[in-house]
Design an enzyme around this catalytic site. Sequence first.
Site, PDB file in Angstrom:
ATOM      1  N   PHE A   1      72.204 -21.622   1.290  1.00  0.00           N
ATOM      2  CA  PHE A   1      72.360 -22.390   2.522  1.00  0.00           C
ATOM      3  C   PHE A   1      72.804 -23.739   2.365  1.00  0.00           C
ATOM      4  CE2 PHE A   1      70.728 -24.272   6.401  1.00  0.00           C
ATOM      5  CZ  PHE A   1      71.265 -23.702   7.492  1.00  0.00           C
TER       6      PHE A   1
ATOM      7  N   GLU B   1      72.675 -33.126   2.502  1.00  0.00           N
ATOM      8  CA  GLU B   1      73.318 -33.933   1.809  1.00  0.00           C
ATOM      9  C   GLU B   1      72.608 -34.923   1.430  1.00  0.00           C
ATOM     10  OE1 GLU B   1      77.153 -35.071   3.505  1.00  0.00           O
ATOM     11  OE2 GLU B   1      77.750 -32.780   3.705  1.00  0.00           O
TER      12      GLU B   1
ATOM     13  N   GLY C   1      69.463 -35.660   5.855  1.00  0.00           N
ATOM     14  CA  GLY C   1      68.455 -34.558   5.830  1.00  0.00           C
ATOM     15  C   GLY C   1      68.248 -34.270   7.304  1.00  0.00           C
ATOM     16  N   SER C   2      66.974 -34.998   7.729  1.00  0.00           N
ATOM     17  CA  SER C   2      66.704 -34.458   8.907  1.00  0.00           C
ATOM     18  C   SER C   2      67.878 -34.492   9.938  1.00  0.00           C
ATOM     19  CB  SER C   2      65.693 -35.447   9.507  1.00  0.00           C
ATOM     20  OG  SER C   2      64.273 -35.535   8.678  1.00  0.00           O
TER      21      SER C   2
ATOM     22  N   PHE D   1      70.012 -30.781  -2.778  1.00  0.00           N
ATOM     23  CA  PHE D   1      68.766 -30.000  -2.807  1.00  0.00           C
ATOM     24  C   PHE D   1      68.983 -28.445  -2.334  1.00  0.00           C
ATOM     25  CE2 PHE D   1      66.077 -34.087  -1.167  1.00  0.00           C
ATOM     26  CZ  PHE D   1      66.347 -34.557  -2.512  1.00  0.00           C
TER      27      PHE D   1
ATOM     28  N   ARG E   1      62.753 -20.137  10.277  1.00  0.00           N
ATOM     29  CA  ARG E   1      61.463 -21.019  10.235  1.00  0.00           C
ATOM     30  C   ARG E   1      60.023 -20.125  10.200  1.00  0.00           C
ATOM     31  NH1 ARG E   1      64.162 -25.741  13.639  1.00  0.00           N
ATOM     32  NH2 ARG E   1      64.745 -27.079  11.586  1.00  0.00           N
TER      33      ARG E   1
ATOM     34  N   GLU F   1      63.521 -26.839   5.488  1.00  0.00           N
ATOM     35  CA  GLU F   1      64.110 -26.246   6.776  1.00  0.00           C
ATOM     36  C   GLU F   1      63.240 -27.025   7.974  1.00  0.00           C
ATOM     37  OE1 GLU F   1      64.073 -21.838   7.336  1.00  0.00           O
ATOM     38  OE2 GLU F   1      64.456 -21.779   5.261  1.00  0.00           O
TER      39      GLU F   1
HETATM   40  C1  FAD Z   1      62.537 -27.989  -2.847  1.00  0.00           C
HETATM   41  C2  FAD Z   1      63.823 -28.146  -1.724  1.00  0.00           C
HETATM   42  C3  FAD Z   1      64.568 -27.128  -1.337  1.00  0.00           C
HETATM   43  C4  FAD Z   1      65.367 -27.440  -0.221  1.00  0.00           C
HETATM   44  N1  FAD Z   1      66.357 -26.292  -0.049  1.00  0.00           N
HETATM   45  C5  FAD Z   1      67.257 -26.549   0.784  1.00  0.00           C
HETATM   46  C6  FAD Z   1      68.392 -25.588   1.168  1.00  0.00           C
HETATM   47  O1  FAD Z   1      68.513 -24.487   0.532  1.00  0.00           O
HETATM   48  N2  FAD Z   1      69.310 -25.800   2.000  1.00  0.00           N
HETATM   49  C7  FAD Z   1      69.447 -27.156   2.539  1.00  0.00           C
HETATM   50  O2  FAD Z   1      70.362 -27.339   3.400  1.00  0.00           O
HETATM   51  N3  FAD Z   1      68.557 -28.153   2.325  1.00  0.00           N
HETATM   52  C8  FAD Z   1      67.578 -27.797   1.663  1.00  0.00           C
HETATM   53  N4  FAD Z   1      66.298 -28.700   1.428  1.00  0.00           N
HETATM   54  C9  FAD Z   1      66.465 -30.007   1.988  1.00  0.00           C
HETATM   55  C10 FAD Z   1      65.278 -30.214   3.104  1.00  0.00           C
HETATM   56  O3  FAD Z   1      65.523 -29.269   4.206  1.00  0.00           O
HETATM   57  C11 FAD Z   1      65.354 -31.721   3.513  1.00  0.00           C
HETATM   58  O4  FAD Z   1      64.721 -32.484   2.368  1.00  0.00           O
HETATM   59  C12 FAD Z   1      64.684 -31.911   4.605  1.00  0.00           C
HETATM   60  O5  FAD Z   1      65.123 -31.440   5.828  1.00  0.00           O
HETATM   61  C13 FAD Z   1      64.202 -33.464   4.999  1.00  0.00           C
HETATM   62  O6  FAD Z   1      65.459 -34.230   4.678  1.00  0.00           O
HETATM   63  P1  FAD Z   1      65.136 -35.324   3.612  1.00  0.00           P
HETATM   64  O7  FAD Z   1      64.577 -35.170   2.348  1.00  0.00           O
HETATM   65  O8  FAD Z   1      66.757 -36.059   3.663  1.00  0.00           O
HETATM   66  O9  FAD Z   1      64.356 -36.439   4.247  1.00  0.00           O
HETATM   67  P2  FAD Z   1      64.534 -37.607   5.667  1.00  0.00           P
HETATM   68  O10 FAD Z   1      65.457 -36.951   6.386  1.00  0.00           O
HETATM   69  O11 FAD Z   1      65.134 -38.715   4.744  1.00  0.00           O
HETATM   70  O12 FAD Z   1      63.079 -37.928   5.988  1.00  0.00           O
HETATM   71  C14 FAD Z   1      62.279 -38.667   5.295  1.00  0.00           C
HETATM   72  C15 FAD Z   1      60.954 -38.822   6.306  1.00  0.00           C
HETATM   73  O13 FAD Z   1      61.305 -39.308   7.539  1.00  0.00           O
HETATM   74  C16 FAD Z   1      60.913 -38.351   8.491  1.00  0.00           C
HETATM   75  N5  FAD Z   1      61.888 -38.640   9.716  1.00  0.00           N
HETATM   76  C17 FAD Z   1      63.119 -38.743   9.789  1.00  0.00           C
HETATM   77  N6  FAD Z   1      63.668 -38.603  10.938  1.00  0.00           N
HETATM   78  C18 FAD Z   1      62.464 -38.703  11.541  1.00  0.00           C
HETATM   79  C19 FAD Z   1      62.312 -38.902  13.180  1.00  0.00           C
HETATM   80  N7  FAD Z   1      63.418 -38.914  13.905  1.00  0.00           N
HETATM   81  N8  FAD Z   1      61.223 -38.844  13.847  1.00  0.00           N
HETATM   82  C20 FAD Z   1      60.084 -38.731  12.887  1.00  0.00           C
HETATM   83  N9  FAD Z   1      60.109 -38.678  11.501  1.00  0.00           N
HETATM   84  C21 FAD Z   1      61.358 -38.468  10.899  1.00  0.00           C
HETATM   85  C22 FAD Z   1      60.817 -37.128   7.776  1.00  0.00           C
HETATM   86  O14 FAD Z   1      59.992 -36.157   8.456  1.00  0.00           O
HETATM   87  C23 FAD Z   1      60.436 -37.533   6.436  1.00  0.00           C
HETATM   88  O15 FAD Z   1      58.915 -37.623   6.504  1.00  0.00           O
HETATM   89  C24 FAD Z   1      65.538 -28.695   0.419  1.00  0.00           C
HETATM   90  C25 FAD Z   1      64.501 -29.612   0.124  1.00  0.00           C
HETATM   91  C26 FAD Z   1      63.754 -29.334  -0.974  1.00  0.00           C
HETATM   92  C27 FAD Z   1      62.693 -30.595  -1.376  1.00  0.00           C
END
Ligand code: FAD
Length: 382
Positions: free
Chosen positions: A123, A127, A131-132, A156, A243, A364
């Site tokens: 899935f 990028e 992320g979030s 990721f 989830r 997720e």
């Molecule tokens: C091992 C692993 C496997 C994964 N597998 C997949 C996959 O199969 N497919 C896929 O699409 N993705 C995948 N991911 C991606 C994963 O879903 C993202 O890493 C995650 O959603 C967080 O995004 P980010 O790492 O960019 O963190 P960021 O979005 O940069 O967040 C950094 C911090 O800021 C906080 N934050 C951000 N926005 C807010 C807000 N509005 N309010 C409060 N806090 C906030 C976050 O909670 C976090 O603590 C994977 C990640 C990992 C580590």
Amino acid sequence: MAVSHLSEDEQTLIEAIREIARERVAPRAAEIDHTSQFPWDMKELLAQQDVLAMPFPEEYGGIGSSELAVVIAIEELSRNCATTGLILAVQQLGSLPIMLAGNEEQKRKYLPPLASGEWLAAFGLTEAGSGSDAAAMKTFAVRSGDKYVLNGSKRFITNGGLAQVNSIFAITDPNVGTRGISAFIVERDFPGFSVGRIEDKMGIKGSQTAELIFTDCEVPAANLLGREGDGFKFAMMTLDRTRPGVGAQALGIAQGALDLAISYSKQRVQFDRPIADNQGIQFMLADMATKVEAARLLVYNAAEMIDRGEPYFSKFSSMAKMYASDVAMEVTGDAVQILGGYGYMKEYPAERMMRDAKITQIYEGTNQIQRLVIARALLGEN
Ligand SMILES: Cc1cc2nc3c(=O)[nH]c(=O)nc-3n(C[C@H](O)[C@H](O)[C@H](O)COP(=O)(O)OP(=O)(O)OC[C@H]3O[C@@H](n4cnc5c(N)ncnc54)[C@H](O)[C@@H]3O)c2cc1C
């Protein structure tokens, strides 16, 4: 906890999975963690035992299990090895966009080899810069005759590079926000698809997490899922439904850590008696078990809401994922503490469980994002 809502067939299958997990998965867990290699033998085992077929409808080669049975299967596998539990969870995650939005031809082509386990799914939403805020993605797709040409990259991605079938989200219209995002089925062999960095991680080390790169990647127009612009909706619908599976992975890890803490505390003697004779340890075990049970109720409840087709389950799905993953971090940390110095050593699985638990608070949607989902639903309801 006894589960009365499983069919008789499902109960038999869950019993078999529990036994397989104990006898065949548990002995591999430390090695999978140590070598960081994807456990193809575990994938084969799950395929042979019809475990990978569980989330797929019978008409497409699956066994049409309820979501409740799927989450219990993920729990039982993760209780012994979180990487192996994730194989089932991601097979569902990567395939759900096709199940939710695919046309008959797409379902007939892609679902049977995914249900049999011949192919793995992935899935691709995240990028480097999104992320979030998943809608801030940059990967874009341009229609050219009977194809779309994709450019960009995903980061990721679980099963990245191993999966034959990738549900990929890309911008088709940059002017309309989330309504300009579309979903595509991208095969690993399509021209212009390549695999970039493979990540070195803290936990779930046997799961491959990779960058996917699209360089003028040619995707047949027939592989568009639904209509242009529906992709973001499908991504969110998928995550709402998967989830509870992440919650189940967390729950399984927490239950495994609790099992270990109980057996160790009965055997470890200090001051001439088992450490379990100390009320300080007993209170820790009681709190751990209560949290695990509460997490289980939330996870099973969310799965059953999905099975009943209830419309407003998203909040409960987020609650299950958030609470179970927070519990997994707390309980695995407590298990390390109960094992003392041995808990810190790789000789025992407690430290692996603690490392594996952490990811369940992140992927997720981080637990901060789950709180946003829950709060928005609460405020919207009032
Ligand atoms: C091992 C692993 C496997 C994964 N597998 C997949 C996959 O199969 N497919 C896929 O699409 N993705 C995948 N991911 C991606 C994963 O879903 C993202 O890493 C995650 O959603 C967080 O995004 P980010 O790492 O960019 O963190 P960021 O979005 O940069 O967040 C950094 C911090 O800021 C906080 N934050 C951000 N926005 C807010 C807000 N509005 N309010 C409060 N806090 C906030 C976050 O909670 C976090 O603590 C994977 C990640 C990992 C580590």
